[in-house]
Design a protein around this motif. Sequence first.
Motif, PDB file in Angstrom:
ATOM      1  N   SER A  32       0.129  10.397  -6.896  1.00  0.00           N
ATOM      2  CA  SER A  32       1.100   9.583  -6.172  1.00  0.00           C
ATOM      3  C   SER A  32       2.172  10.462  -5.531  1.00  0.00           C
ATOM      4  O   SER A  32       2.459  11.563  -6.000  1.00  0.00           O
ATOM      5  CB  SER A  32       1.743   8.580  -7.126  1.00  0.00           C
ATOM      6  N   GLU A  71      -3.704   7.447  -4.386  1.00  0.00           N
ATOM      7  CA  GLU A  71      -2.921   6.254  -4.066  1.00  0.00           C
ATOM      8  C   GLU A  71      -3.703   5.364  -3.122  1.00  0.00           C
ATOM      9  O   GLU A  71      -4.337   5.856  -2.171  1.00  0.00           O
ATOM     10  CB  GLU A  71      -1.604   6.635  -3.393  1.00  0.00           C
ATOM     11  N   ALA A  72      -3.612   4.067  -3.322  1.00  0.00           N
ATOM     12  CA  ALA A  72      -4.288   3.124  -2.434  1.00  0.00           C
ATOM     13  C   ALA A  72      -3.656   3.107  -1.044  1.00  0.00           C
ATOM     14  O   ALA A  72      -4.337   2.863  -0.047  1.00  0.00           O
ATOM     15  CB  ALA A  72      -4.274   1.727  -3.041  1.00  0.00           C
ATOM     16  N   SER A  73      -2.353   3.379  -0.977  1.00  0.00           N
ATOM     17  CA  SER A  73      -1.643   3.410   0.314  1.00  0.00           C
ATOM     18  C   SER A  73      -0.877   4.724   0.429  1.00  0.00           C
ATOM     19  O   SER A  73       0.357   4.761   0.324  1.00  0.00           O
ATOM     20  CB  SER A  73      -0.691   2.218   0.443  1.00  0.00           C
ATOM     21  N   THR A  88       0.656   8.426   5.660  1.00  0.00           N
ATOM     22  CA  THR A  88      -0.265   8.734   6.745  1.00  0.00           C
ATOM     23  C   THR A  88      -0.445  10.233   6.913  1.00  0.00           C
ATOM     24  O   THR A  88      -1.549  10.717   7.214  1.00  0.00           O
ATOM     25  CB  THR A  88       0.267   8.136   8.060  1.00  0.00           C
ATOM     26  N   GLY A  97      -9.497   3.138  -2.671  1.00  0.00           N
ATOM     27  CA  GLY A  97      -9.556   1.953  -1.844  1.00  0.00           C
ATOM     28  C   GLY A  97     -10.426   2.116  -0.624  1.00  0.00           C
ATOM     29  O   GLY A  97     -10.686   1.157   0.105  1.00  0.00           O
TER      30      GLY A  97
END
Length: 421
Positions: free
Chosen positions: A162, A196-198, A201, A218
């Motif tokens: 993360s 991390e899923a998100s 960028t 993900g």
Amino acid sequence: MPRFMTLPQWLQWQETLHPREIDLGLDRVAVVADWMGVRLPARAVITVGGTNGKGSCVAILEAVLQDSGYRVGAYTSPHLLRYNERIRINGKDIDDDGLCAAFQAVDDARGETTLSYFEFGTLAALRLFCDAGLDVALLEVGLGGRLDAVNIVDPDVAMVTSIGIDHVQWLGDDRESIAREKAGIFRKGRPAIGCEASPPTSLVQAAREAGAPWYGLGGQYNFVLRKDSWDWNGPSSRYADLPLPALKGPHQLANAAGVLMALELLQERLPVNVTAIREGLQGFALPGRCQFIPGAVEIIFDVSHNPHGASRLAEVLGLFPCTGRTHLVLGMLDDKDVGGFVAALSSAVDLWYPAGLDNPRGLSAGELHRRMHGLLPVHRIHPCKDVAAACHEAGENAVVGDRIVVCGSFFTVAAAMAGKV
């Protein structure tokens, strides 16, 4: 003739060898590494970066790979109670004699080149790993990634856990900037894993720019939480009904899922089976990370020291409530976001005990209390001189069914553990 005979002597000297405690850059450490011939420490290398969760990923990897019969070296930082904890071979801390010999090898090779405390330790770890005939080396990034001493080694797989806001004076003050620094461990043609899923960028973009195949949670792999187990799905493998990781918290599933992705990518070189995976998930241990000590008054040690880590701790406290009050002993370093940390935990804690840290970078109890001003009602804050005093007062105030949480820094948890709280 050795420069020093004991580990404390070596460590004290290393703290004074280089003019700056933290001096990010690879030029000096890379030159010495080349002189030592230590840039290939094992048949396979996995480097783990990120803000929070690095230690958990290394611990799970270490457990699964050892249960698979491989010879594994792990380099992590910082330590809690003994420097020896930083370097492990087959699950055992390096002894003082081994460390002293490795430090002497670094000293002999460096000539007039000065090295920071962390750089010296990194080179010593690589020397020990090279001499140990390892199947795999697990390297935890110390700070950032791009300019961290660990990054002199080219990993076969790079993982980034993360991303949170921390070390802003070196890495930047937003997730996108920090992620780009963390992505410095990616290599062309070698897999880059995002846990991390998100993710920011910039992390995915950096992998693309580096030519590192991207494997993101993900996307290329995923997991599904069941009631008391979980399933993992990857590009080539599927695992069902896996045991939950030994450490508490939903975030540990993201860490474990990233680990399984790394293991799948190395499956041809380092085959592991589901039995080793199950045993590793259940059997790994990591002191000071959401570590629950049962008793009439439960103790929880957690080295979280930034708002992101505090949010995760608050989530765990909510998922595993006590019947009474939650007391929190807090000690923090000067460069940390006290306000963000306290805000993330404010609704999960009843009484706070800000404590001074016996460290050059540590906040005094008075300064920590001042930075907490206005964030909490005055009656909920009980300032104490140091961690020992804070733990004592929390213990005096706690009754059966209460719990005491110790967090804010590795130094806070170490002081409480040393005092046998």
